[in-house]
Design a protein around this motif. Structure first.
Motif, short mmCIF file in Angstrom:
data_model
loop_
_atom_site.label_atom_id
_atom_site.label_comp_id
_atom_site.label_asym_id
_atom_site.label_seq_id
_atom_site.Cartn_x
_atom_site.Cartn_y
_atom_site.Cartn_z
N ALA A 30 0.85 -1.19 0.00
CA ALA A 30 0.00 0.00 0.00
C ALA A 30 0.88 1.24 0.00
O ALA A 30 1.96 1.27 0.60
CB ALA A 30 -0.90 0.00 1.23
N THR A 31 0.43 2.28 -0.68
CA THR A 31 1.18 3.55 -0.71
C THR A 31 0.80 4.40 0.48
O THR A 31 -0.39 4.57 0.78
CB THR A 31 0.85 4.33 -2.00
N GLY A 32 1.80 4.96 1.12
CA GLY A 32 1.55 5.89 2.23
C GLY A 32 1.06 7.24 1.74
O GLY A 32 1.11 7.54 0.55
N TRP A 33 0.60 8.03 2.67
CA TRP A 33 0.03 9.34 2.31
C TRP A 33 0.97 10.46 2.71
O TRP A 33 1.56 10.43 3.79
CB TRP A 33 -1.32 9.53 3.00
N ALA A 39 7.79 8.54 1.34
CA ALA A 39 9.20 8.18 1.58
C ALA A 39 9.29 6.84 2.30
O ALA A 39 10.11 5.98 1.97
CB ALA A 39 9.88 9.28 2.38
N GLN A 40 8.41 6.65 3.29
CA GLN A 40 8.42 5.37 4.02
C GLN A 40 8.07 4.22 3.11
O GLN A 40 8.63 3.12 3.24
CB GLN A 40 7.45 5.45 5.20
N THR A 41 7.14 4.45 2.18
CA THR A 41 6.76 3.40 1.24
C THR A 41 7.96 2.94 0.43
O THR A 41 8.15 1.74 0.18
CB THR A 41 5.65 3.90 0.30
N VAL A 42 8.79 3.90 0.02
CA VAL A 42 9.98 3.53 -0.75
C VAL A 42 10.90 2.64 0.07
O VAL A 42 11.37 1.60 -0.38
CB VAL A 42 10.72 4.79 -1.25
#
Lengths: 322, 322
Positions: A30-33, A39-42
């Motif tokens: 899931a992609t963060g908002w 950045a955390q998603t990466v």
């Protein structure tokens, strides 16, 4: 390993590509908002690739495709509205933590690069037409993305093809995006549904007149985009990608019928063989993330964008889903 | 000297270009009919340049722009309907008589090359939009013509921008060429006049409602072509050329107004600054013949098409009219 991420509004697709150009691993998350969430998603995606597939293998570069405006040669993305990101230098945010150079690109452009590379030389010039929330294209010629003078080459979504068509969010009437973009269709369909365009197509099949009008507009807009890309740039092929292509043949067959119908009236149009120039990306294609990996590789080599540094030796996507 | 000819349906424009890229002489003459007539025109043009301007100076190459289809890399023109030429290898017809290599190119493509060269580096990417009997564009990027996969890049005339627009000779409705091409307007205006489009504009100024509708369509079609070239290819500038540009500011101001009006509704369109990206070729420009000279020079050097062999060092056209 070159890592590539396609960061979408809802989910992120990440691949690790080895030196031979094969996909050594793939994860989805899931992609963060907002800037921190993205950045955390990466970071999470790279960690997930390590856990599931690549272990301690060196990551030489990370490339990220994002739905926003990326200044050519920069790592700064702006106006990524769907992610709650107004302005983010993604490399500054994550490169040190990852210990690798980070490249950033507009997601449609990255997908165009990836779709082209995965064709492995079958076409010299190609347009990648993204059918998603909005409509935009990436044009690739001889392996290089055509950006244009200001980086907006391929913005076919805001070409009006019907002065009496629906109002677009850009302000004009009858834009291709107003006719065929997912957000515009969902808004005009108006029924709450998890997949509004699919819901509309089902209703059209069931005989709903409003839905049939919306379906006709969807198909006409996509066909118009194909015609415009071929007549203006004379690309070998227009590859359709993006969220709406999950509709698969229900979409493609309508577009092909529309292209054939316009050709019926015109020997000139028939000679262009438009219906033969349209393809759907294979279902589940990693083109967008693969293209992002190429972007990251190019960034690391400080070479020109496009396929610099990696060529796709093997069109078979060796995919391991995470 | 490199000689270049723009062979039009009625008249031929010919220039001699010296080694420094200056136009050393220019003549105009009537175009002959049919393959023999056209071949004779080429010979007569070179003879006229010698008599009036260049005397016994060596002619290193001859380039000819023709209103027909020219196979890339060939000297064969087909379907030059306005000249009564179905299929003619022009080099075979005249090269030995001239004692010089002969290059042949579609006239719009040659004019695009010439218009680009005469800008002397002011733009990296440029579209040349020919407004004549029909409508077509040539796209030049980094000094090289973009032909596309099948040589039809720039055929914007047959993009439909109004599903309820006039019928085009290509069979579709509302094509840019049906709205804005000289032949289509003349046919729909229907009044016999030496310059039908001018006659129509005069009648529109005088209040004729039919003429005002035709004028609105003319302007809308040209504006649509500009938008499409910018949105798809993101060219720095769209240069307008061809017979209709003799209408000068009466045409350009209408197009600029139309571009501004569509921008009124849309911040996105405003950001593209379309009205700033449109220019008319200077009145009497030799761009088409000059581009043909470049085509001939490239043929002689067996180099890639475009500006190979000559660069325009001086944007001032040193023109001596014959």
């Amino acid at each position: 390993m070159r890592v590539g991420l396609d960061v979408g509004g809802t989910k992120t697709d990440a691949v690790a590509v080895d030196a031979a150009g094969h996909i050594a691993g793939r994860v989805r998350l899931a992609t963060g908002w907002g800037p921190d969430g993205v950045a955390q998603t990466v970071l999470d995606a790279v960690a997930a690739l390590r856990r599931a597939h690549i272990g301690e293998a060196a990551v030489a570069s990370v490339g990220v495709g994002m739905p926003g405006q990326v200044g050519p040669g920069t790592t700064r993305v702006m106006h990524a509205v769907n992610l709650g990101v107004a302005d983010l230098d993604l490399a500054a945010a994550v490169s040190a933590r990852l210990g690798a150079p980070v490249g950033v690109e507009n997601d449609v452009k990255a997908a165009a690069i990836g779709a082209y590379a995965l064709r492995a030389g079958r076409s010299e010039t190609m347009a990648y037409l993204n059918l998603g929330t909005g409509i935009a294209a990436g044009i690739v010629r001889d392996g290089r993305l055509w950006r244009g003078a200001h980086g907006t080459a391929g913005e076919v979504g805001h070409i009006s093809v019907d002065p009496q068509g629906p109002r677009c969010r850009c302000g004009q009437l009858g834009c291709i995006e107003a006719l065929s973009g997912g957000a515009s269709i969902a808004k005009r369909w108006g029924r709450p549904a998890p997949l509004p365009v699919l819901d509309m197509l089902d209703a059209a099949d069931a005989g709903n007149a409003d839905a049939q009008r919306l379906r006709a507009g969807l198909v006409e807009g996509v066909a118009a985009a194909v015609r415009i890309l071929v007549l203006t740039c004379d690309v070998d092929v227009v590859v359709l990608g993006g969220g709406l292509t999950a509709l698969g043949d229900r979409l493609l067959s309508g577009v092909v019928r529309q292209l054939a119908a316009s050709a019926e009236a015109s020997a000139f149009m028939r000679s262009l063989a438009l219906a033969d120039r349209v393809e759907l990306l294979p279902r589940g294609s990693a083109a967008a993330a693969f293209g992002a990996a190429l972007v990251g590789a190019a960034r690391a080599e400080q070479g020109p964008d496009g396929a610099a540094g990696i060529t796709a030796h093997d069109t078979k996507e060796t995919v391991a889903h995470g």
